[in-house]
Design a protein around this motif. Structure first.
Motif, PDB file in Angstrom:
ATOM      1  N   GLN A 114      35.671 -35.930  86.800  1.00  0.00           N
ATOM      2  CA  GLN A 114      36.811 -36.160  87.678  1.00  0.00           C
ATOM      3  C   GLN A 114      38.006 -36.684  86.879  1.00  0.00           C
ATOM      4  O   GLN A 114      39.136 -36.241  87.085  1.00  0.00           O
ATOM      5  CB  GLN A 114      36.431 -37.141  88.782  1.00  0.00           C
ATOM      6  CG  GLN A 114      37.529 -37.333  89.806  1.00  0.00           C
ATOM      7  CD  GLN A 114      37.090 -38.275  90.917  1.00  0.00           C
ATOM      8  OE1 GLN A 114      36.138 -39.040  90.775  1.00  0.00           O
ATOM      9  NE2 GLN A 114      37.789 -38.221  92.030  1.00  0.00           N
ATOM     10  N   ALA A 115      37.761 -37.598  85.975  1.00  0.00           N
ATOM     11  CA  ALA A 115      38.839 -38.138  85.145  1.00  0.00           C
ATOM     12  C   ALA A 115      39.464 -37.042  84.290  1.00  0.00           C
ATOM     13  O   ALA A 115      40.690 -36.954  84.176  1.00  0.00           O
ATOM     14  CB  ALA A 115      38.310 -39.269  84.265  1.00  0.00           C
ATOM     15  N   ARG A 116      38.648 -36.182  83.716  1.00  0.00           N
ATOM     16  CA  ARG A 116      39.175 -35.075  82.907  1.00  0.00           C
ATOM     17  C   ARG A 116      40.041 -34.135  83.743  1.00  0.00           C
ATOM     18  O   ARG A 116      41.084 -33.681  83.296  1.00  0.00           O
ATOM     19  CB  ARG A 116      38.034 -34.289  82.268  1.00  0.00           C
ATOM     20  CG  ARG A 116      37.372 -35.010  81.131  1.00  0.00           C
ATOM     21  CD  ARG A 116      36.191 -34.188  80.603  1.00  0.00           C
ATOM     22  NE  ARG A 116      35.442 -34.915  79.629  1.00  0.00           N
ATOM     23  CZ  ARG A 116      35.456 -34.646  78.329  1.00  0.00           C
ATOM     24  NH1 ARG A 116      36.179 -33.652  77.866  1.00  0.00           N
ATOM     25  NH2 ARG A 116      34.748 -35.362  77.493  1.00  0.00           N
ATOM     26  N   ALA A 117      39.601 -33.865  84.956  1.00  0.00           N
ATOM     27  CA  ALA A 117      40.359 -32.971  85.837  1.00  0.00           C
ATOM     28  C   ALA A 117      41.712 -33.591  86.202  1.00  0.00           C
ATOM     29  O   ALA A 117      42.745 -32.900  86.200  1.00  0.00           O
ATOM     30  CB  ALA A 117      39.559 -32.659  87.103  1.00  0.00           C
ATOM     31  N   VAL A 118      41.725 -34.877  86.490  1.00  0.00           N
ATOM     32  CA  VAL A 118      42.979 -35.561  86.831  1.00  0.00           C
ATOM     33  C   VAL A 118      43.925 -35.564  85.638  1.00  0.00           C
ATOM     34  O   VAL A 118      45.120 -35.291  85.773  1.00  0.00           O
ATOM     35  CB  VAL A 118      42.696 -37.007  87.316  1.00  0.00           C
ATOM     36  CG1 VAL A 118      43.965 -37.826  87.409  1.00  0.00           C
ATOM     37  CG2 VAL A 118      41.984 -36.975  88.656  1.00  0.00           C
ATOM     38  N   ILE A 119      43.392 -35.837  84.463  1.00  0.00           N
ATOM     39  CA  ILE A 119      44.217 -35.839  83.247  1.00  0.00           C
ATOM     40  C   ILE A 119      44.780 -34.447  82.996  1.00  0.00           C
ATOM     41  O   ILE A 119      45.965 -34.293  82.677  1.00  0.00           O
ATOM     42  CB  ILE A 119      43.409 -36.343  82.038  1.00  0.00           C
ATOM     43  CG1 ILE A 119      43.096 -37.835  82.210  1.00  0.00           C
ATOM     44  CG2 ILE A 119      44.143 -36.085  80.732  1.00  0.00           C
ATOM     45  CD1 ILE A 119      42.063 -38.374  81.248  1.00  0.00           C
ATOM     46  N   GLN A 120      43.954 -33.433  83.155  1.00  0.00           N
ATOM     47  CA  GLN A 120      44.406 -32.045  82.940  1.00  0.00           C
ATOM     48  C   GLN A 120      45.519 -31.684  83.919  1.00  0.00           C
ATOM     49  O   GLN A 120      46.522 -31.096  83.532  1.00  0.00           O
ATOM     50  CB  GLN A 120      43.227 -31.074  83.092  1.00  0.00           C
ATOM     51  CG  GLN A 120      43.559 -29.652  82.721  1.00  0.00           C
ATOM     52  CD  GLN A 120      43.891 -29.507  81.238  1.00  0.00           C
ATOM     53  OE1 GLN A 120      43.362 -30.223  80.396  1.00  0.00           O
ATOM     54  NE2 GLN A 120      44.771 -28.601  80.913  1.00  0.00           N
ATOM     55  N   ARG A 121      45.350 -32.053  85.200  1.00  0.00           N
ATOM     56  CA  ARG A 121      46.396 -31.772  86.188  1.00  0.00           C
ATOM     57  C   ARG A 121      47.682 -32.512  85.849  1.00  0.00           C
ATOM     58  O   ARG A 121      48.769 -31.962  85.965  1.00  0.00           O
ATOM     59  CB  ARG A 121      45.929 -32.157  87.592  1.00  0.00           C
ATOM     60  CG  ARG A 121      45.026 -31.120  88.229  1.00  0.00           C
ATOM     61  CD  ARG A 121      44.880 -31.339  89.739  1.00  0.00           C
ATOM     62  NE  ARG A 121      44.545 -32.696  90.125  1.00  0.00           N
ATOM     63  CZ  ARG A 121      43.315 -33.169  90.276  1.00  0.00           C
ATOM     64  NH1 ARG A 121      42.277 -32.387  90.060  1.00  0.00           N
ATOM     65  NH2 ARG A 121      43.108 -34.407  90.643  1.00  0.00           N
ATOM     66  N   ALA A 122      47.548 -33.743  85.412  1.00  0.00           N
ATOM     67  CA  ALA A 122      48.730 -34.534  85.054  1.00  0.00           C
ATOM     68  C   ALA A 122      49.465 -33.918  83.872  1.00  0.00           C
ATOM     69  O   ALA A 122      50.694 -33.927  83.826  1.00  0.00           O
ATOM     70  CB  ALA A 122      48.333 -35.966  84.738  1.00  0.00           C
ATOM     71  N   MET A 123      48.732 -33.365  82.946  1.00  0.00           N
ATOM     72  CA  MET A 123      49.357 -32.742  81.774  1.00  0.00           C
ATOM     73  C   MET A 123      50.052 -31.433  82.143  1.00  0.00           C
ATOM     74  O   MET A 123      51.021 -31.052  81.498  1.00  0.00           O
ATOM     75  CB  MET A 123      48.302 -32.500  80.695  1.00  0.00           C
ATOM     76  CG  MET A 123      47.786 -33.797  80.079  1.00  0.00           C
ATOM     77  SD  MET A 123      46.425 -33.557  78.918  1.00  0.00           S
ATOM     78  CE  MET A 123      47.210 -32.568  77.669  1.00  0.00           C
ATOM     79  N   GLN A 124      49.593 -30.754  83.181  1.00  0.00           N
ATOM     80  CA  GLN A 124      50.157 -29.467  83.572  1.00  0.00           C
ATOM     81  C   GLN A 124      51.311 -29.595  84.558  1.00  0.00           C
ATOM     82  O   GLN A 124      52.102 -28.696  84.702  1.00  0.00           O
ATOM     83  CB  GLN A 124      49.074 -28.582  84.179  1.00  0.00           C
ATOM     84  CG  GLN A 124      48.047 -28.158  83.167  1.00  0.00           C
ATOM     85  CD  GLN A 124      46.914 -27.382  83.798  1.00  0.00           C
ATOM     86  OE1 GLN A 124      46.791 -27.308  85.008  1.00  0.00           O
ATOM     87  NE2 GLN A 124      46.062 -26.814  82.965  1.00  0.00           N
ATOM     88  N   THR A 125      51.411 -30.725  85.240  1.00  0.00           N
ATOM     89  CA  THR A 125      52.442 -30.927  86.251  1.00  0.00           C
ATOM     90  C   THR A 125      53.730 -31.370  85.573  1.00  0.00           C
ATOM     91  O   THR A 125      53.747 -32.382  84.884  1.00  0.00           O
ATOM     92  CB  THR A 125      52.004 -32.000  87.270  1.00  0.00           C
ATOM     93  OG1 THR A 125      50.750 -31.601  87.827  1.00  0.00           O
ATOM     94  CG2 THR A 125      53.036 -32.169  88.367  1.00  0.00           C
TER      95      THR A 125
END
Length: 76
Positions: free
Chosen positions: A55-66
């Motif tokens: 879950q943390a990896r997914a949130v970080i990935q979304r934050a990097m793409q937004t």
């Protein structure tokens, strides 16, 4: 709590310790935190730990793409 922490530092791993920590989640968490360099997260359920990491990896990935709002508005 200091007495419990001291006792946990001095106790040797055993079936009795495992059973005690299984019955007392707060003591189990204190054991992990007190002896992290040795115990790590050995008392935490693996499935929950893996799910939290994913879950943390997914949130970080979304934050990097937004794109940031300020960048989208031409501001820096």
């Amino acid at each position: 709590m200091a007495r419990l922490e001291t006792a946990l530092r001095d106790v040797k791993p055993s079936d009795a310790l495992r059973d005690l920590l299984a019955e007392h989640p707060a003591a189990s968490e204190l054991y992990e935190n007190t002896l992290y360099e040795v115990a790590g997260l050995c008392r935490s359920p693996l499935d929950a730990s893996v799910a939290a990491e994913q879950q943390a990896r997914a949130v970080i990935q979304r934050a990097m793409q937004t794109p940031r709002e300020s960048s989208a508005n031409g501001q820096s």
